[in-house]
Enzyme design. Structure first.
Site, short mmCIF file in Angstrom:
data_model
loop_
_atom_site.label_atom_id
_atom_site.label_comp_id
_atom_site.label_asym_id
_atom_site.label_seq_id
_atom_site.Cartn_x
_atom_site.Cartn_y
_atom_site.Cartn_z
N ASN A 11 -7.91 -3.39 14.06
CA ASN A 11 -9.28 -3.71 13.61
C ASN A 11 -9.30 -4.89 12.64
O ASN A 11 -10.31 -5.15 12.00
CB ASN A 11 -9.92 -2.48 12.96
CG ASN A 11 -9.18 -2.01 11.72
OD1 ASN A 11 -8.20 -2.63 11.30
ND2 ASN A 11 -9.63 -0.91 11.13
N GLU A 32 -9.71 -2.27 5.03
CA GLU A 32 -10.41 -2.01 6.28
C GLU A 32 -11.67 -2.88 6.36
O GLU A 32 -12.09 -3.45 5.35
CB GLU A 32 -10.79 -0.52 6.33
CG GLU A 32 -9.60 0.45 6.28
CD GLU A 32 -8.85 0.57 7.61
OE1 GLU A 32 -8.79 -0.41 8.38
OE2 GLU A 32 -8.31 1.67 7.88
N HIS A 67 -7.42 -5.18 9.88
CA HIS A 67 -7.10 -4.92 8.47
C HIS A 67 -5.78 -5.57 8.08
O HIS A 67 -4.89 -5.74 8.91
CB HIS A 67 -7.13 -3.42 8.12
CG HIS A 67 -6.01 -2.58 8.65
ND1 HIS A 67 -6.17 -1.29 9.08
CD2 HIS A 67 -4.68 -2.84 8.82
CE1 HIS A 67 -5.01 -0.79 9.46
NE2 HIS A 67 -4.09 -1.72 9.32
N ASP A 103 0.82 -1.20 0.00
CA ASP A 103 0.00 0.00 0.00
C ASP A 103 0.86 1.26 0.00
O ASP A 103 2.07 1.20 0.23
CB ASP A 103 -0.97 0.00 1.20
CG ASP A 103 -0.34 -0.55 2.47
OD1 ASP A 103 0.89 -0.50 2.58
OD2 ASP A 103 -1.08 -1.04 3.33
#
Ligand code: F6R
Length: 245
Positions: free
Chosen positions: A137, A144, A139, A76
């Protein structure tokens, strides 16, 4: 002691320390690099893989194993940071790995808007080893919660949780400085890798690790559960996590 039994084929390996865990993954990567054949590595940024990159750099300093046949594909990149900004993932990779080894920078790749990153990767032979971290979370990459199993490289909005965590770690606590969007390989792009290592260190990853360990099927609200679809995933973690395996 947990009442659940792990049902997935993901391999979990717990180490005494994050250094030991990172050295284990470094050896796995170096075993391939040292064969001297063309190899494609999928790389992550963030605080977690820094110890792995340190171990790879130490090996280079000691053995001068050439990295000339290695190509890298980062997961990313932030959007809207100027080229050369110290918090871009390109600069992160130079700082922690690329400027310390003899890799050809032309062979290092980052996703860009308006480029078919997934096709580029496949045309070049696909990713042999993919390194992943995991967000609090769940990811992976910047996929996400809400990311689809079929997602490929695309522009994504970062959640407030991710912005807050990254502000603390990399932007001196200033949430306004953290880009709100990034471009990220998708879950499908990640699952195309031949072999995957996910690293998770420290107590902040405890909940995500418990969830991953007990996951039985893909849950769109917990992106790392996509890894259940893959046949060769190893999760390495340290004593900072309470998970007992
Ligand atoms: C970054 C990436 C993210 C991080 C995750 C964990 O390239 O892919 O998924 O791996 O946000 O970040 P750290 O390691 O900083 O806890």
């Amino acid at each position: 002691m947990s009442l659940f039994k792990k049902k997935s084929k993901i391999k979990f390996k717990k180490f005494e320390s994050s250094i030991e865990a990172s050295e284990y993954v470094a050896i796995e990567v170096l075993n391939e690099v040292k064969k001297g054949k063309k190899i494609n590595l999928g790389l992550a940024t963030g605080s977690t893989p820094i110890l792995l990159y340190n171990a790879l750099v130490s090996d280079y300093e000691e053995t001068r194993t050439p990295w000339k046949n290695v190509s890298t594909y980062n997961l990313d990149e932030y959007l809207n940071l100027p080229e050369g900004h110290p918090q871009t993932y390109k600069e992160f990779m130079k700082k922690h790995l690329f400027s310390h080894i003899d890799i050809n920078l032309d062979n290092t790749h980052f996703p860009k808007v308006n480029e078919n990153y997934d096709s580029l990767i496949q045309l070049n032979g696909g990713i042999d080893i993919q390194i992943l971290g995991i967000g609090t979370n769940g990811h992976i990459g910047f996929n996400e919660p809400g990311s689809l199993l079929k997602s490929i490289t695309r522009v994504v909005d970062l959640t407030q949780e991710t912005i807050d965590v990254n502000a603390k770690q990399f932007f001196a606590g200033n949430k306004d400085l953290v880009p709100k969007q990034a471009i990220s390989m998708g879950l499908e792009s990640i699952l195309n890798a031949k072999k995957i290592y996910l690293l998770a260190f420290g107590y902040s990853k405890n909940e995500a690790m418990e969830k991953l360990y007990h996951a039985e099927k893909f849950d769109v609200n917990f992106p790392a559960s996509a890894l259940l679809q893959h046949n060769d995933v190893t999760v390495v973690f340290d004593n900072g996590t309470e998970l007992d395996i």
